[in-house]
Design a protein around this motif. Structure first.
Motif, mmCIF file in Angstrom:
data_model
loop_
_atom_site.group_PDB
_atom_site.id
_atom_site.type_symbol
_atom_site.label_atom_id
_atom_site.label_comp_id
_atom_site.label_asym_id
_atom_site.label_seq_id
_atom_site.Cartn_x
_atom_site.Cartn_y
_atom_site.Cartn_z
ATOM 1 N N ILE A 1 33.957 0.226 1.248
ATOM 2 C CA ILE A 1 33.460 1.446 0.629
ATOM 3 C C ILE A 1 34.673 2.363 0.658
ATOM 4 C CG2 ILE A 1 31.867 3.390 0.777
ATOM 5 C CD1 ILE A 1 29.885 1.558 2.157
ATOM 6 N N LEU A 2 35.202 2.659 -0.512
ATOM 7 C CA LEU A 2 36.533 3.245 -0.592
ATOM 8 C C LEU A 2 36.558 4.754 -0.449
ATOM 9 C CD1 LEU A 2 37.971 1.026 -3.455
ATOM 10 C CD2 LEU A 2 38.507 0.891 -1.018
ATOM 11 N N LEU A 3 37.738 5.248 -0.121
ATOM 12 C CA LEU A 3 38.001 6.670 -0.046
ATOM 13 C C LEU A 3 37.596 7.333 -1.353
ATOM 14 C CD1 LEU A 3 39.498 8.704 1.905
ATOM 15 C CD2 LEU A 3 41.515 8.298 0.495
ATOM 16 N N GLN A 4 37.096 8.559 -1.243
ATOM 17 C CA GLN A 4 36.665 9.337 -2.400
ATOM 18 C C GLN A 4 35.323 8.879 -2.958
ATOM 19 O OE1 GLN A 4 38.433 12.125 -3.922
ATOM 20 N NE2 GLN A 4 39.372 12.009 -1.917
ATOM 21 N N TYR A 5 34.585 8.090 -2.177
ATOM 22 C CA TYR A 5 33.236 7.717 -2.633
ATOM 23 C C TYR A 5 32.370 8.968 -2.604
ATOM 24 C CZ TYR A 5 29.727 4.164 -3.588
ATOM 25 O OH TYR A 5 28.790 3.369 -4.196
ATOM 26 N N PRO A 6 31.521 9.225 -3.605
ATOM 27 C CA PRO A 6 30.761 10.477 -3.653
ATOM 28 C C PRO A 6 29.861 10.666 -2.439
ATOM 29 C CG PRO A 6 30.620 9.325 -5.745
ATOM 30 C CD PRO A 6 31.263 8.376 -4.783
ATOM 31 N N ASP A 7 29.808 11.901 -1.944
ATOM 32 C CA ASP A 7 28.880 12.190 -0.857
ATOM 33 C C ASP A 7 27.520 12.527 -1.450
ATOM 34 O OD1 ASP A 7 28.945 14.768 -1.767
ATOM 35 O OD2 ASP A 7 29.744 15.660 0.067
ATOM 36 N N ILE A 8 26.570 12.896 -0.586
ATOM 37 C CA ILE A 8 25.203 13.127 -1.048
ATOM 38 C C ILE A 8 25.137 14.284 -2.038
ATOM 39 C CG2 ILE A 8 22.876 13.746 -0.280
ATOM 40 C CD1 ILE A 8 23.474 12.398 2.353
ATOM 41 N N ASP A 9 25.901 15.353 -1.795
ATOM 42 C CA ASP A 9 25.825 16.532 -2.645
ATOM 43 C C ASP A 9 26.536 16.351 -3.979
ATOM 44 O OD1 ASP A 9 24.412 17.939 -0.746
ATOM 45 O OD2 ASP A 9 26.210 18.665 0.254
ATOM 46 N N GLY A 10 27.548 15.502 -3.997
ATOM 47 C CA GLY A 10 28.321 15.330 -5.213
ATOM 48 C C GLY A 10 29.326 16.441 -5.430
ATOM 49 N N ALA A 11 29.389 17.407 -4.493
ATOM 50 C CA ALA A 11 30.311 18.531 -4.641
ATOM 51 C C ALA A 11 31.688 18.208 -4.083
ATOM 52 C CB ALA A 11 29.733 19.760 -3.933
ATOM 53 N N PRO B 1 42.875 -3.198 7.312
ATOM 54 C CA PRO B 1 42.283 -3.112 5.968
ATOM 55 C C PRO B 1 42.649 -1.846 5.208
ATOM 56 C CG PRO B 1 40.629 -3.716 7.610
ATOM 57 C CD PRO B 1 41.852 -3.303 8.357
ATOM 58 N N PHE B 2 43.066 -0.808 5.916
ATOM 59 C CA PHE B 2 43.389 0.460 5.278
ATOM 60 C C PHE B 2 44.885 0.647 5.044
ATOM 61 C CE2 PHE B 2 39.763 1.020 8.253
ATOM 62 C CZ PHE B 2 38.767 1.026 7.300
ATOM 63 N N SER B 3 45.707 0.233 6.016
ATOM 64 C CA SER B 3 47.140 0.515 5.932
ATOM 65 C C SER B 3 47.972 -0.655 5.406
ATOM 66 C CB SER B 3 47.670 0.922 7.307
ATOM 67 O OG SER B 3 47.520 -0.137 8.233
ATOM 68 N N ALA B 4 47.421 -1.870 5.432
ATOM 69 C CA ALA B 4 48.211 -3.046 5.043
ATOM 70 C C ALA B 4 47.695 -3.718 3.777
ATOM 71 C CB ALA B 4 48.232 -4.061 6.198
ATOM 72 N N VAL B 5 46.769 -3.065 3.089
ATOM 73 C CA VAL B 5 46.212 -3.616 1.852
ATOM 74 C C VAL B 5 46.400 -2.578 0.756
ATOM 75 C CG1 VAL B 5 44.155 -4.545 0.713
ATOM 76 C CG2 VAL B 5 44.488 -4.903 3.178
ATOM 77 N N LYS C 1 42.368 -3.784 -2.759
ATOM 78 C CA LYS C 1 41.081 -3.326 -2.212
ATOM 79 C C LYS C 1 39.973 -3.408 -3.253
ATOM 80 C CE LYS C 1 43.090 -0.095 1.146
ATOM 81 N NZ LYS C 1 43.366 1.331 1.450
ATOM 82 N N GLN C 2 40.317 -3.166 -4.509
ATOM 83 C CA GLN C 2 39.314 -3.194 -5.574
ATOM 84 C C GLN C 2 38.652 -4.563 -5.713
ATOM 85 O OE1 GLN C 2 38.172 -0.626 -7.247
ATOM 86 N NE2 GLN C 2 39.631 0.869 -6.418
#
Length: 364
Positions: A106-116, A80-84, A89-90
């Motif tokens: 749930i894609l890469l760069q999704y915001p973490d809890i802090d948002g930082a 799902p990560f390397s062949a799509v 993915k969207q």
């Protein structure tokens, strides 16, 4: 003659095991094959009770999958990560914020809890009924194997563990099994998670923590051991200890649902993901999980009929009349993560939020 050739999947090359000296947790090793006999179940019940009371995490070995089968599943997990493509993915992004379901990406760069700092991890979640949702084209020929993998986790690992837990509470063996039907409505699923290296700046901002300390919200989590050291648990004394990789073993822990059902007797262990040791920092970390939830309609309240709980006392997280169902708890936890505002707790380094009237803690 029918062909039994499996679909081709590129081989995922994992990092070599770390050579760093780390402080590892001393976890029990449960030989689940012994659960096939009454004598074996009696012995394992005692081992499991001690493992859950001391750490809340344990290893499972002799679970019925060969090393080759396990390696094949990690190859599949990377698809799902390397062949799509990012564009495809969207089309399969989860609706967790809107519906509480994490099926899909749930894609890469999704915001973490802090948002930082943005999370450097991507997830793909597949319901145990693989036909429930559409999947990327690259996964289509692999769905039968994923379905069988799901069944193996459910019937050959999860159910035996649930029977042992029920026995340890002096309840009929199938008490918890009946709350975790394979065909019932629930969010029990296979989940593939891939972590990517962070920049030095990101590591500094997050103090090398990739995923804050937390408890899982389901009943039992099954992690297929992989070589990149990053998972840590918090001991009962409040110290962080690494989880050692054990070839072709499973790392199993209990979550919130089991805490509710056992009246606080078996508490979910706090765990987190941190930056790997120096010799593994340039590698991705691929995880294969089976997250099990009770049936959606199970009310998460103590099993007061347990003679053990009657003897030791019950620690309720909320009044029984306010106890959420598994569906309500799972969706609320899922929808809140990364979106709710956390408040400083009474304990140092602990943040809190209130979900369904219950305090949920996050550990820095």
């Amino acid at each position: 003659m029918p062909s039994f050739t499996l679909p081709y999947v590129p081989h995922y090359v994992a990092a070599p095991p770390t050579k760093e000296t780390l402080e590892y947790a001393d976890l029990a090793i449960i030989d689940i094959s012994k659960a096939a006999t009454e004598e074996g179940r009696a012995a394992l019940t005692l081992e499991l009770r001690e493992a859950l009371l001391s750490h809340g995490f344990f290893y499972v070995v002799n679970h019925g999958y060969s090393q080759a089968q396990t390696a094949r599943m990690f190859d599949i997990a990377d698809v799902p990560f390397s062949a799509v493509t990012d564009g495809e993915k969207q089309n399969y992004v989860s609706t967790r914020k809107e519906t509480g379901s994490i099926e899909g990406y749930i894609l890469l760069q999704y915001p973490d809890i802090d948002g930082a700092v943005r999370d450097q991890l991507s997830q793909y979640c597949i319901h145990r009924d693989v036909t429930k949702r559409r999947h990327p084209e690259a996964l289509h020929p692999l769905l039968p194997e994923i379905q069988e993998f799901s069944k193996h986790n459910h019937f050959n690992v999860l159910h035996p563990i649930l029977r042992l837990i029920a026995r340890s509470l002096e309840l009929p063996e199938d008490t918890l099994v009946n709350m975790h039907d394979y065909d019932a409505v629930s969010e029990t699923a296979v989940r593939f998670i891939k972590y990517y290296p962070r920049t030095k700046e990101e590591e500094t901002k997050t103090k090398n923590v990739w995923l804050k300390g937390h408890t899982d919200f389901g009943s039992i989590t099954i992690l297929w051991s992989q070589p990149v050291a990053a998972l840590q648990i918090q001991t009962r004394e409040g110290e962080w200890r690494w989880i050692r990789h054990m070839e072709n073993a499973l790392v199993v822990n209990v979550g919130d649902a089991m805490d509710f059902l056992s009246g606080g007797y078996y508490k979910g262990t706090i765990h987190r993901v941190v930056q790997p040791p120096v010799d593994q920092q340039n590698h991705t970390r691929l995880g294969v999980f089976y997250f099990s939830m009770a049936n959606d309609d199970v009310k998460l309240m103590p099993m007061v009929e347990s003679p053990v709980l009657q003897r030791v006392g019950i620690q309720r997280r909320c009044d029984d009349s306010q106890a959420p169902t598994m569906e309500q708890w799972g969706k609320a936890r899922t929808m809140a993560y990364g979106f709710s505002k956390l408040e400083s707790g009474k304990e140092k380094g602990v943040e809190e939020e209130i979900i369904n009237g219950v305090v949920v803690k996050h550990y820095n």
